[in-house]
Write a protein that holds these residues in place. Structure first.
Motif, PDB file in Angstrom:
ATOM      1  N   ARG A 126       0.831  -1.201   0.000  1.00 51.97           N
ATOM      2  CA  ARG A 126       0.000   0.000   0.000  1.00 51.97           C
ATOM      3  C   ARG A 126       0.867   1.252   0.000  1.00 51.97           C
ATOM      4  NH1 ARG A 126      -4.901  -2.146   0.928  1.00 51.97           N
ATOM      5  NH2 ARG A 126      -5.072  -3.987   2.257  1.00 51.97           N
ATOM      6  N   GLY A 127       0.252   2.373  -0.282  1.00 52.01           N
ATOM      7  CA  GLY A 127       0.975   3.630  -0.296  1.00 52.01           C
ATOM      8  C   GLY A 127       1.408   4.045   1.099  1.00 52.01           C
ATOM      9  N   PRO A 128       2.361   4.987   1.197  1.00 49.28           N
ATOM     10  CA  PRO A 128       2.835   5.439   2.513  1.00 49.28           C
ATOM     11  C   PRO A 128       1.714   6.097   3.301  1.00 49.28           C
ATOM     12  CG  PRO A 128       3.671   6.862   0.760  1.00 49.28           C
ATOM     13  CD  PRO A 128       3.047   5.684   0.092  1.00 49.28           C
ATOM     14  N   SER A 129       1.776   5.929   4.620  1.00 48.14           N
ATOM     15  CA  SER A 129       0.746   6.490   5.496  1.00 48.14           C
ATOM     16  C   SER A 129       1.039   7.933   5.877  1.00 48.14           C
ATOM     17  CB  SER A 129       0.629   5.643   6.767  1.00 48.14           C
ATOM     18  OG  SER A 129       1.885   5.588   7.445  1.00 48.14           O
ATOM     19  N   ASP A 130       2.277   8.385   5.703  1.00 49.77           N
ATOM     20  CA  ASP A 130       2.639   9.757   6.055  1.00 49.77           C
ATOM     21  C   ASP A 130       3.829  10.192   5.209  1.00 49.77           C
ATOM     22  OD1 ASP A 130       2.439  12.174   7.352  1.00 49.77           O
ATOM     23  OD2 ASP A 130       3.655  11.576   9.068  1.00 49.77           O
ATOM     24  N   PHE A 131       3.924  11.494   4.958  1.00 53.08           N
ATOM     25  CA  PHE A 131       4.996  12.045   4.136  1.00 53.08           C
ATOM     26  C   PHE A 131       5.361  13.406   4.706  1.00 53.08           C
ATOM     27  CE2 PHE A 131       6.173  14.772   0.487  1.00 53.08           C
ATOM     28  CZ  PHE A 131       7.281  14.087   0.044  1.00 53.08           C
ATOM     29  N   THR A 132       6.629  13.591   5.089  1.00 53.49           N
ATOM     30  CA  THR A 132       7.051  14.840   5.721  1.00 53.49           C
ATOM     31  C   THR A 132       8.399  15.309   5.170  1.00 53.49           C
ATOM     32  OG1 THR A 132       8.160  13.628   7.513  1.00 53.49           O
ATOM     33  CG2 THR A 132       5.859  14.306   7.876  1.00 53.49           C
ATOM     34  N   LEU A 133       8.703  16.567   5.449  1.00 55.62           N
ATOM     35  CA  LEU A 133      10.015  17.149   5.154  1.00 55.62           C
ATOM     36  C   LEU A 133      10.652  17.497   6.482  1.00 55.62           C
ATOM     37  CD1 LEU A 133      11.973  18.185   2.907  1.00 55.62           C
ATOM     38  CD2 LEU A 133      10.834  20.404   3.111  1.00 55.62           C
ATOM     39  N   SER A 134      11.910  17.109   6.685  1.00 58.52           N
ATOM     40  CA  SER A 134      12.549  17.256   7.996  1.00 58.52           C
ATOM     41  C   SER A 134      12.653  18.702   8.454  1.00 58.52           C
ATOM     42  CB  SER A 134      13.950  16.621   7.975  1.00 58.52           C
ATOM     43  OG  SER A 134      14.787  17.282   7.031  1.00 58.52           O
ATOM     44  N   SER A 135      12.647  19.662   7.531  1.00 58.69           N
ATOM     45  CA  SER A 135      12.712  21.073   7.900  1.00 58.69           C
ATOM     46  C   SER A 135      11.932  21.896   6.890  1.00 58.69           C
ATOM     47  CB  SER A 135      14.170  21.557   7.939  1.00 58.69           C
ATOM     48  OG  SER A 135      14.222  22.955   8.179  1.00 58.69           O
ATOM     49  N   SER A 136      11.218  22.915   7.389  1.00 57.38           N
ATOM     50  CA  SER A 136      10.483  23.816   6.500  1.00 57.38           C
ATOM     51  C   SER A 136      11.100  25.202   6.453  1.00 57.38           C
ATOM     52  CB  SER A 136       9.016  23.918   6.953  1.00 57.38           C
ATOM     53  OG  SER A 136       8.955  24.388   8.296  1.00 57.38           O
ATOM     54  N   ASN A 137      12.279  25.347   7.076  1.00 54.61           N
ATOM     55  CA  ASN A 137      12.964  26.638   7.112  1.00 54.61           C
ATOM     56  C   ASN A 137      13.987  26.730   5.988  1.00 54.61           C
ATOM     57  OD1 ASN A 137      11.631  27.457   9.548  1.00 54.61           O
ATOM     58  ND2 ASN A 137      13.063  26.181  10.711  1.00 54.61           N
ATOM     59  N   ARG A 158      11.099   7.194  -4.334  1.00 57.90           N
ATOM     60  CA  ARG A 158      11.752   8.176  -5.209  1.00 57.90           C
ATOM     61  C   ARG A 158      10.922   9.442  -5.180  1.00 57.90           C
ATOM     62  NH1 ARG A 158      12.245   3.218  -7.765  1.00 57.90           N
ATOM     63  NH2 ARG A 158      14.393   2.570  -8.192  1.00 57.90           N
ATOM     64  N   TYR A 159      11.579  10.577  -4.982  1.00 62.72           N
ATOM     65  CA  TYR A 159      10.879  11.835  -4.798  1.00 62.72           C
ATOM     66  C   TYR A 159      11.130  12.760  -5.993  1.00 62.72           C
ATOM     67  CZ  TYR A 159      11.053  10.035  -0.018  1.00 62.72           C
ATOM     68  OH  TYR A 159      10.953   9.230   1.092  1.00 62.72           O
ATOM     69  N   SER A 160      10.116  13.567  -6.320  1.00 60.84           N
ATOM     70  CA  SER A 160      10.256  14.529  -7.406  1.00 60.84           C
ATOM     71  C   SER A 160       9.252  15.654  -7.202  1.00 60.84           C
ATOM     72  CB  SER A 160      10.044  13.864  -8.772  1.00 60.84           C
ATOM     73  OG  SER A 160       8.729  13.350  -8.881  1.00 60.84           O
ATOM     74  N   LEU A 161       9.507  16.790  -7.840  1.00 59.63           N
ATOM     75  CA  LEU A 161       8.589  17.922  -7.818  1.00 59.63           C
ATOM     76  C   LEU A 161       7.639  17.781  -8.997  1.00 59.63           C
ATOM     77  CD1 LEU A 161      11.200  20.730  -7.062  1.00 59.63           C
ATOM     78  CD2 LEU A 161       9.620  19.679  -5.441  1.00 59.63           C
ATOM     79  N   VAL A 162       6.351  17.913  -8.730  1.00 64.08           N
ATOM     80  CA  VAL A 162       5.359  17.704  -9.785  1.00 64.08           C
ATOM     81  C   VAL A 162       4.450  18.919  -9.886  1.00 64.08           C
ATOM     82  CG1 VAL A 162       5.389  15.207  -9.487  1.00 64.08           C
ATOM     83  CG2 VAL A 162       3.747  16.580  -8.197  1.00 64.08           C
ATOM     84  N   ALA A 163       3.772  19.014 -11.010  1.00 65.89           N
ATOM     85  CA  ALA A 163       2.828  20.104 -11.227  1.00 65.89           C
ATOM     86  C   ALA A 163       1.566  19.870 -10.416  1.00 65.89           C
ATOM     87  CB  ALA A 163       2.498  20.205 -12.711  1.00 65.89           C
ATOM     88  N   MET A 182      10.766  12.286   4.161  1.00 63.64           N
ATOM     89  CA  MET A 182      10.622  11.053   4.931  1.00 63.64           C
ATOM     90  C   MET A 182       9.218  10.500   4.712  1.00 63.64           C
ATOM     91  SD  MET A 182      12.543  12.137   8.492  1.00 63.64           S
ATOM     92  CE  MET A 182      11.583  13.650   8.616  1.00 63.64           C
ATOM     93  N   ALA A 183       9.139   9.209   4.455  1.00 61.83           N
ATOM     94  CA  ALA A 183       7.858   8.549   4.240  1.00 61.83           C
ATOM     95  C   ALA A 183       7.689   7.432   5.256  1.00 61.83           C
ATOM     96  CB  ALA A 183       7.763   8.000   2.825  1.00 61.83           C
ATOM     97  N   SER A 184       6.492   7.324   5.814  1.00 61.53           N
ATOM     98  CA  SER A 184       6.170   6.239   6.745  1.00 61.53           C
ATOM     99  C   SER A 184       5.362   5.196   5.998  1.00 61.53           C
ATOM    100  CB  SER A 184       5.361   6.781   7.931  1.00 61.53           C
ATOM    101  OG  SER A 184       6.098   7.759   8.631  1.00 61.53           O
ATOM    102  N   ASP A 185       5.821   3.944   6.044  1.00 58.48           N
ATOM    103  CA  ASP A 185       5.172   2.897   5.272  1.00 58.48           C
ATOM    104  C   ASP A 185       5.277   1.576   6.016  1.00 58.48           C
ATOM    105  OD1 ASP A 185       4.597   0.866   3.200  1.00 58.48           O
ATOM    106  OD2 ASP A 185       4.750   2.531   1.801  1.00 58.48           O
TER     107      ASP A 185
END
Length: 206
Positions: free
Chosen positions: A145-156, A182-187, A171-174
């Protein structure tokens, strides 16, 4: 010649809906359908085979003479997950399959040969020795299944930081411990600043 496993779907009236082949040197032996229409097909293969029965490509190479495969398909026949079980100097054939309400797949396999069978279809290794010509393996595979949570370690973001400065790590929780992300910036919503950042591995950089 060589065999090619396939799966075909029909509606409740027997009308054909779709079909797909797992490629040469494969045999599809067991199949189970979940309440949501998801289909899980198990079989065995040798050599390198495309185990995506649709337009996509999911090439896998058998570690032994014959490896077991498990392919999960949507109700429309799209491939969503491919896993294999096998080992060098070993054979592994599936003889039974069932699915629990939480999506866990239970496989009953027969293995043989002089080598161990790696029953972990992910990057980990869980080797089981063959003590006879017809070992029976019971393998439980959690639903992918897909990850249950998705975060960025810092927003500053440091003001006037040079290009390539790390902002933070994704960081992804799964529940599937062997999954690789694999991470990428999307429209989409919030993409106005995408051009100001890059993604390198799991890092967001300026």
């Amino acid at each position: 010649g060589t065999s090619a496993g396939f799966v075909s779907k029909f509606d409740g009236l027997g009308n054909w809906a779709w079909a797909g082949s797992f490629g040469a040197a494969s045999v599809c032996q067991r199949i189970v359908a979940a309440a949501d229409g998801t289909i899980s097909a198990a079989g065995y293969f040798s050599g390198t085979v495309d185990l995506d029965p649709g337009a996509g490509v999911a090439s896998r190479t058998a570690a032994g003479s014959y490896d077991t495969f498990l392919v999960r398909l949507t109700s429309a026949g799209a491939c969503v997950d491919v896993r294999t079980i096998g080992g060098k100097s070993a054979v592994c054939y599936p003889y039974g399959i069932s699915e629990s309400s939480d999506g866990t797949i239970m496989l009953a396999c027969q293995s043989g040969g002089s080598g161990k069978v790696d029953v972990d279809p992910g990057p980990g290794v869980v080797g089981v020795s063959n003590v006879s010509a017809g070992n029976i393996l019971m393998v439980a595979l959690a639903a992918n299944r897909g990850p249950s949570d998705f975060t960025l370690s810092s927003s500053n973001i440091v003001a006037n930081a040079s290009v390539g400065t790390a902002v933070g790590r994704f960081m992804a929780s799964d529940a599937n411990r062997n999954d690789i992300f694999r991470y990428s910036l999307v429209a989409g919503d919030g993409d106005a600043d995408n051009a100001s950042f890059t993604v390198v591995g799991d890092q967001l950089r300026t």
